[in-house]
Scaffold this motif. Structure first.
Motif, PDB file in Angstrom:
ATOM      1  N   ARG A  35       0.787  -1.239  -0.136  1.00  0.00           N
ATOM      2  CA  ARG A  35       0.067   0.142  -0.098  1.00  0.00           C
ATOM      3  C   ARG A  35       0.700   1.285  -0.090  1.00  0.00           C
ATOM      4  N   PRO A  36       0.439   2.096  -1.000  1.00  0.00           N
ATOM      5  CA  PRO A  36       0.970   3.189  -0.530  1.00  0.00           C
ATOM      6  C   PRO A  36       1.928   4.032   1.007  1.00  0.00           C
ATOM      7  N   ARG A  37       2.852   4.507   1.023  1.00  0.00           N
ATOM      8  CA  ARG A  37       2.708   5.701   2.442  1.00  0.00           C
ATOM      9  C   ARG A  37       3.118   6.849   2.476  1.00  0.00           C
ATOM     10  N   VAL A  38       1.911   7.102   2.377  1.00  0.00           N
ATOM     11  CA  VAL A  38       1.186   8.088   2.284  1.00  0.00           C
ATOM     12  C   VAL A  38       1.672   9.070   3.473  1.00  0.00           C
ATOM     13  N   GLY A  39       1.311   8.477   4.502  1.00  0.00           N
ATOM     14  CA  GLY A  39       2.369   9.351   5.671  1.00  0.00           C
ATOM     15  C   GLY A  39       3.686   9.655   4.731  1.00  0.00           C
ATOM     16  N   ARG A  40       4.342   8.675   5.216  1.00  0.00           N
ATOM     17  CA  ARG A  40       5.360   9.113   4.925  1.00  0.00           C
ATOM     18  C   ARG A  40       5.430   9.751   3.500  1.00  0.00           C
ATOM     19  N   LEU A  41       4.980  10.018   2.629  1.00  0.00           N
ATOM     20  CA  LEU A  41       5.560  10.533   1.121  1.00  0.00           C
ATOM     21  C   LEU A  41       5.083  11.905   2.031  1.00  0.00           C
ATOM     22  N   ALA A  42       3.693  12.001   2.513  1.00  0.00           N
ATOM     23  CA  ALA A  42       3.709  13.590   3.199  1.00  0.00           C
ATOM     24  C   ALA A  42       4.064  14.195   3.694  1.00  0.00           C
ATOM     25  N   GLY A  43       5.377  13.455   4.887  1.00  0.00           N
ATOM     26  CA  GLY A  43       6.160  13.682   5.700  1.00  0.00           C
ATOM     27  C   GLY A  43       7.199  14.001   4.821  1.00  0.00           C
ATOM     28  N   TYR A  44       7.661  13.194   4.064  1.00  0.00           N
ATOM     29  CA  TYR A  44       9.027  13.404   3.718  1.00  0.00           C
ATOM     30  C   TYR A  44       8.893  15.081   2.587  1.00  0.00           C
ATOM     31  N   LEU A  45       7.276  15.118   1.594  1.00  0.00           N
ATOM     32  CA  LEU A  45       7.647  16.486   1.124  1.00  0.00           C
ATOM     33  C   LEU A  45       7.281  17.566   1.884  1.00  0.00           C
ATOM     34  N   ALA A  46       6.736  17.556   3.313  1.00  0.00           N
ATOM     35  CA  ALA A  46       6.242  18.684   4.201  1.00  0.00           C
ATOM     36  C   ALA A  46       8.235  19.152   5.296  1.00  0.00           C
ATOM     37  N   VAL A  47       9.645  18.438   4.882  1.00  0.00           N
ATOM     38  CA  VAL A  47      10.505  18.520   5.765  1.00  0.00           C
ATOM     39  C   VAL A  47      11.102  19.087   4.571  1.00  0.00           C
ATOM     40  N   LEU A  48      10.783  18.500   2.588  1.00  0.00           N
ATOM     41  CA  LEU A  48      11.439  19.109   1.781  1.00  0.00           C
ATOM     42  C   LEU A  48      10.974  20.349   1.335  1.00  0.00           C
ATOM     43  N   ALA A  49       9.720  20.866   1.490  1.00  0.00           N
ATOM     44  CA  ALA A  49       9.625  22.342   1.618  1.00  0.00           C
ATOM     45  C   ALA A  49       9.877  23.342   2.659  1.00  0.00           C
ATOM     46  N   SER A  50       9.583  22.487   3.754  1.00  0.00           N
ATOM     47  CA  SER A  50       9.861  23.199   4.901  1.00  0.00           C
ATOM     48  C   SER A  50      11.464  23.520   5.579  1.00  0.00           C
ATOM     49  N   PHE A  51      12.534  22.892   4.975  1.00  0.00           N
ATOM     50  CA  PHE A  51      14.395  23.452   4.153  1.00  0.00           C
ATOM     51  C   PHE A  51      14.491  24.223   4.110  1.00  0.00           C
TER      52      PHE A  51
END
Length: 225
Positions: A35-51
């Protein structure tokens, strides 16, 4: 902030949305087995955008103050020497990656970073750091903001909006994947199989090219300028 400036910034953000960190890595999460790891992907995008938002504001502040020390520091022989060594090391390391050996190192690394919370954060930060020097649209956007003479609050809001637009395509693809559901499982699995079979070779080429560019730039500055 004129309409022309906003349109230019939006265009630059969309160009940045097609980079390794903003598009290719999110596809890794969606193409991972199960199943798609949506939560981890959302966390990744949030950290990348914040950085990028934080780094962008720092660069805007330095540019606003007219800081030019950075370029002089980069051209120092010691820094260029370190760059040359790093470039040669990366170029040599690239030969280790070969999908024909059947080791599939990249697939194992992907599995570790996409299934661990700490791995997701680390992946976002490493990706962001590695792409900073090549994200010319983002640097161009910061230059436009400096030239426009906007205030600090306006610059901060604009850079946050830029980063949100930058990750919007990955978020849209994720939403589509969730909406369509299992109907995409077959095509995604086949794509993942093809990419995984060639992943090591592709990474080797990327590492080799980056190493060559770094070494060539340093050598030119040290010996031919």
């Amino acid at each position: 902030m004129t309409a022309t400036l906003l349109a230019a910034l939006a265009g630059l953000a969309l160009v940045d949305s097609t980079s390794l960190g903003t598009l290719v890595v999110p596809l890794w999460f969606l193409l991972a087995p199960g199943r798609p790891r949506v939560g981890r992907l959302a966390g990744y995008l949030a950290v990348l955008a914040s950085f990028y938002a934080v780094v962008g504001m720092a660069l805007w502040s330095l540019a606003r103050l007219g800081v030019t020390v950075a370029s002089e520091w980069v051209d120092h022989p010691a820094v260029r020497g370190a760059q040359l060594v790093l470039g040669l090391a990366l170029f040599a390391w690239s030969f280790r990656f070969d999908s024909r050996r059947g080791s599939n190192d990249v697939a194992r690394w992907r599995e570790r970073v996409t299934t661990s919370g700490a791995g997701v954060v680390g992946l976002a930060l490493v990706t962001g750091l590695s792409e900073l020097a090549t994200m010319l649209p983002y640097l161009g956007a910061i230059g436009l903001l400096v030239s426009a003479g906007v205030s600090a609050p306006t610059a901060a809001v604009t850079l946050v909006a830029y980063c949100l637009v930058m990750i919007a395509p990955a978020a849209a693809i994720t939403g589509t994947r969730l909406a369509v559901g299992q109907r995409l499982d077959g095509p995604l699995t086949r794509i993942d199989r093809v990419l995984s079979a060639r992943a090591d070779t592709v990474v080797g080429w990327v590492v080799g090219i980056v190493g060559f560019v770094l070494a060539a730039s340093a050598a030119n500055a040290l010996f031919f300028s």
